[in-house]
Design a protein around this motif. Structure first.
Motif, mmCIF file in Angstrom:
data_model
loop_
_atom_site.group_PDB
_atom_site.id
_atom_site.type_symbol
_atom_site.label_atom_id
_atom_site.label_comp_id
_atom_site.label_asym_id
_atom_site.label_seq_id
_atom_site.Cartn_x
_atom_site.Cartn_y
_atom_site.Cartn_z
ATOM 1 N N TYR A 94 0.847 -1.192 0.063
ATOM 2 C CA TYR A 94 0.192 -0.069 -0.050
ATOM 3 C C TYR A 94 0.911 1.226 0.042
ATOM 4 N N CYS A 95 0.554 2.235 -0.579
ATOM 5 C CA CYS A 95 0.933 3.578 -0.731
ATOM 6 C C CYS A 95 0.369 4.511 0.189
ATOM 7 N N THR A 96 1.098 5.706 0.696
ATOM 8 C CA THR A 96 0.410 6.498 1.470
ATOM 9 C C THR A 96 1.079 7.860 1.416
ATOM 10 N N THR A 97 0.398 8.857 1.915
ATOM 11 C CA THR A 97 1.034 10.124 1.832
ATOM 12 C C THR A 97 0.793 10.715 3.366
ATOM 13 N N GLY A 98 1.959 11.611 3.582
ATOM 14 C CA GLY A 98 1.799 12.218 5.126
ATOM 15 C C GLY A 98 2.799 13.395 5.017
ATOM 16 N N ARG A 99 2.652 14.190 6.151
ATOM 17 C CA ARG A 99 3.651 15.600 6.253
ATOM 18 C C ARG A 99 5.153 14.909 6.245
ATOM 19 N N THR A 100 5.573 14.194 6.890
ATOM 20 C CA THR A 100 6.769 13.668 7.194
ATOM 21 C C THR A 100 7.015 12.097 7.158
ATOM 22 N N ILE A 101 8.411 12.053 6.920
ATOM 23 C CA ILE A 101 8.688 10.536 7.116
ATOM 24 C C ILE A 101 8.140 10.051 8.446
ATOM 25 N N THR A 102 8.364 10.695 9.505
ATOM 26 C CA THR A 102 8.061 10.277 11.017
ATOM 27 C C THR A 102 6.419 9.955 10.924
ATOM 28 N N THR A 103 5.762 10.787 10.166
ATOM 29 C CA THR A 103 4.533 10.828 10.286
ATOM 30 C C THR A 103 3.988 9.476 9.471
ATOM 31 N N ILE A 104 4.412 9.268 8.406
ATOM 32 C CA ILE A 104 4.343 7.944 7.599
ATOM 33 C C ILE A 104 4.651 6.876 8.435
ATOM 34 N N MET A 105 5.596 6.732 9.134
ATOM 35 C CA MET A 105 6.052 5.590 9.726
ATOM 36 C C MET A 105 5.105 5.305 11.005
ATOM 37 N N THR A 106 4.466 5.875 11.591
ATOM 38 C CA THR A 106 3.260 5.907 12.401
ATOM 39 C C THR A 106 2.188 5.094 11.835
ATOM 40 N N GLY A 107 2.037 5.126 10.607
ATOM 41 C CA GLY A 107 0.811 4.530 9.949
ATOM 42 C C GLY A 107 -0.521 5.207 10.139
ATOM 43 N N ARG A 108 -0.354 6.540 10.845
ATOM 44 C CA ARG A 108 -1.600 7.097 11.093
ATOM 45 C C ARG A 108 -1.712 8.181 10.049
ATOM 46 N N THR A 109 -1.888 7.782 8.844
ATOM 47 C CA THR A 109 -2.051 8.822 7.875
ATOM 48 C C THR A 109 -3.556 8.883 7.092
ATOM 49 N N THR A 110 -3.833 9.666 6.381
ATOM 50 C CA THR A 110 -5.191 9.692 5.800
ATOM 51 C C THR A 110 -5.462 8.914 4.760
ATOM 52 N N TYR A 111 -4.916 9.168 3.825
ATOM 53 C CA TYR A 111 -4.734 8.674 2.431
ATOM 54 C C TYR A 111 -3.963 7.520 2.093
ATOM 55 N N TRP A 112 -4.562 6.319 1.619
ATOM 56 C CA TRP A 112 -3.931 5.239 1.276
ATOM 57 C C TRP A 112 -4.392 4.620 -0.200
ATOM 58 N N GLY A 113 -3.518 4.211 -0.924
ATOM 59 C CA GLY A 113 -3.834 3.603 -2.158
ATOM 60 C C GLY A 113 -4.637 2.196 -1.845
ATOM 61 N N GLN A 114 -5.142 1.640 -2.920
ATOM 62 C CA GLN A 114 -5.862 0.325 -2.708
ATOM 63 C C GLN A 114 -5.324 -1.088 -2.461
ATOM 64 N N GLY A 115 -3.872 -0.961 -2.795
ATOM 65 C CA GLY A 115 -3.001 -2.203 -2.583
ATOM 66 C C GLY A 115 -2.680 -2.825 -3.856
ATOM 67 N N THR A 116 -1.576 -3.137 -3.885
ATOM 68 C CA THR A 116 -1.307 -4.213 -4.993
ATOM 69 C C THR A 116 -0.406 -5.370 -4.426
#
Length: 122
Positions: A94-116
């Motif tokens: 799954y891909c995701t977007t966040g404010r920072t790398i640290t934010t992404i690493m928490t997994g607490r991001t809003t937008y996620w792809g559908q997965g491949t």
């Protein structure tokens, strides 16, 4: 923002795949971008992330030296080049977007792809 992941498939041990995740709806040039994966019966885990300017990256230890994350801001896309694949890399990515790398690493991001799905055969 919508995220569309692609590039998964079936590959033999030692093979390579390149995943792509295209963002639409707005630019993600100011965001960090990242990849997670979830194997069957397991929790989703962080794989890799890249800063908004592409200068900084972070990987989970198990993929360090085998996977490379990159981005093309002009195409609003993030990539994950996966080399020397192992059966334990089998998962939905799954891909995701966040404010920072640290934010992404928490997994607490809003937008996620559908997965491949990536399947590595032994």
């Amino acid at each position: 923002v919508q995220l569309q992941a692609s590039g998964g498939g079936l590959v033999q041990t030692g093979g390579s795949l390149r995943l792509s995740c295209a963002a639409s709806g707005r630019t993600v040039s100011g965001d960090a971008l990242g990849w997670f994966r979830q194997a069957s019966g397991k929790e989703r885990e962080f794989v890799a992330a890249i800063s908004f300017n592409g200068l900084y990256t972070k990987y989970v230890d198990s993929v360090e030296g085998r996977f490379t994350i990159s981005r093309d801001s002009a195409k609003n896309t993030v990539y994950l080049q996966m080399n020397s694949l192992k059966p334990e890399d089998t998962a939905v990515y799954y891909c995701t977007t966040g404010r920072t790398i640290t934010t992404i690493m928490t997994g607490r991001t809003t937008y996620w792809g559908q997965g491949t799905l990536v399947t590595v055969s032994s």
